[in-house]
Design an enzyme around this catalytic site. Structure first.
Site: not given
Ligand SMILES: *[C@@H]1O[C@H](CO)[C@@H](O)[C@H](O)[C@H]1NC(C)=O
Ligand SMILES: [Zn+2]
Ligand SMILES: [Zn+2]
Length: 453
Positions: A125, A195, A219-220, A229, A179
């Site tokens: 992408d 990972d 975020h990850e 979270h 989802g």
């Protein structure tokens, strides 16, 4: 939807509530499935294989729904109400919101503060250099805010292995199912621990279009470092994706990472995002509109609301009323005390009494007829008397007819011609008693002009 004649709205409402029972019960079934899947995945809802009684299973769902609503700061109803469903449909991270790490051994944090990461493959992408930059910046964000340091390696096993994968990719957490999961990451540990996996079937970008790779990576990597979270919609560790520019960390995020690994030695400490001060004379506004008789001034994630007598303003969070717009708006207007319409980048949202109308958000090209050269709207205002809405984009303005739901011909025009004295750009505008009030730059630079062009 803005400007649907009232009669048609009533008609639609009637059809929706009585007309086609099969269609609406089909939608209800879909909603029930969404709720089940969501709670199973993120709230450890166990609807066992030994078929518990219907009643027991529905009271479990109610409990989990309450837990989810509490986590996100929604009204705790235990029911799959509209706000709850809206939130469940938003794209999000695949890591659960509660007790995500039930791996037997307690995962705490990395024992060393120097970690390695390796990018195993690239998404088509984006150009490779952009992918590298997004990933490197994501690690820099956390090393700037804590005592952690990171080195990128190009071969062998790194602490944090990063890859773009799709569907079933061998970790029991397939992408592409029901989802809208963008990515997931594993807590600190050997092997797969730490990972990060991105769903290759999503479109990754380096800007505001879905989905910004730097933002999701940051975020990850937070999860890779053991952060959980955060139900605070402001936090980078909020479960749902919502792009809001590159200033990602809140003080809560900084506190969380420093509690695990200590503060950064970097003399330039990361700055948390700012909350606007009502009396700051340098304050500028993103959007201003009247909503049900009150004036709303929007700035970042907040609004200032003034009642009919213009006493002291009341500061609120956009998230309290318009959940999907919690990160801020570019422009806003109201039609006939009925629809609140908001713009962010090239998308438009319509709400009725803070409930999002079906089918939104839409893009401004198909729904309103803007050319693709328009990337965002600076300001918008609706004129009740004529049924026209004016959109301001850089030095030009468009006029839209809410009754025919089409752009008027002969537009765009130059603001300098249609509204002399306003200047070349508008930040915000609203209408009051036949006047357009334009705002540009500091809030004290208020410009008044008669409407009707
Ligand atoms: C990290 O801090 C440096 C300044 O020390 C800054 O130039 C850089 O942009 C910061 N990186 C991120 C991702 O915030
Ligand atoms: Zn997450
Ligand atoms: Zn995975």
């Amino acid at each position: 939807m803005p400007g649907l004649p009232l009669l048609l709205l009533l008609l639609l409402w009637d059809v929706g509530s009585h007309g086609f029972p099969t269609a609406s019960s089909g939608a209800q079934e879909q909603d029930a499935e969404l709720v089940q899947n969501y709670l199973r995945k993120y709230y450890h809802l166990r609807t066992g294989t030994n078929k518990p009684s219907r009643q027991r299973s529905s009271s479990l769902v109610t409990e989990k729904l309450k837990q989810m609503q509490m986590f996100f700061g929604l009204k705790v109803t235990g029911k799959a109400d509209a706000d709850t469903l809206t939130l469940m449909r938003q794209p999000r991270c695949g890591v659960p919101d509660v007790a995500p790490y039930t791996l037997g051994e307690k995962t705490l944090r990395w024992e060393h503060t120097h970690l390695t990461y390796r990018l195993e493959n690239y998404t088509p992408d984006l150009p490779r250099a952009d992918v590298d930059r997004a990933i490197d910046r994501a690690f820099q964000l956390w090393s700037n805010a804590s005592a952690l340091t990171f080195t990128r390696v190009s071969e062998g096993q790194a602490d944090i292995m990063i890859s773009f994968v799709w569907r079933d990719h061998g970790d029991n957490n397939p992408f592409g199912g029901p989802g809208n999961i963008l990515a997931h990451a594993f807590p600190p540990g050997g092997g797969i621990g730490g990972d990060v996996h991105f769903d290759e079937e999503k479109r990754w970008t380096k800007d505001f279009r879905d989905f910004n790779l730097y933002h999701v990576a940051a975020h990850e990597v937070g999860h890779s470092l053991r952060l959980l979270h955060d139900g605070d919609i402001e936090s980078l560790m909020f479960s749902n994706y919502n792009y809001y520019g590159d200033n990602l960390l809140t003080q809560r995020d900084i506190d969380a990472i420093q509690a695990l690994y200590g503060p950064s030695k970097n003399p330039i400490q990361p700055r948390e995002r700012q909350v606007p001060q009502a009396c700051d004379s340098k304050l500028t506004f993103d959007a201003i509109t009247k909503i049900r008789g009150e004036l709303y001034f929007f700035k970042n994630r907040f609004f200032l609301r003034t009642g009919p007598f213009y006493k002291t303003g009341e500061l609120g969070a956009i998230a309290d009323f318009w959940v999907p717009l919690s990160r801020g708006v570019d422009a806003a207007y109201e039609v006939a005390s009925r629809d609140e319409v908001f713009f962010k980048y090239s998308k438009v949202w319509a709400f009725n009494a803070a409930k999002m109308r079906r089918g939104y958000p839409k893009d401004i090209y198909h729904s309103l007829g803007f050319p693709h050269t328009v990337k965002s709207i600076d300001a918008a205002v609706h004129e009740e008397e004529s049924g026209k809405t004016y959109f301001f984009v850089a030095s030009k303005y468009w006029r839209y007819d809410e009754n025919t739901r089409s752009m008027d011909t002969g537009f765009p025009k130059e603001i300098a011609h249609g509204f002399p004295g306003i200047g070349k750009k508008v930040d915000a505008v609203f209408q009051e008693r036949g006047f357009f009030y334009f705002f540009r730059g500091k809030s004290t630079d208020l410009i008044l002009t008669q409407s009707g062009f």
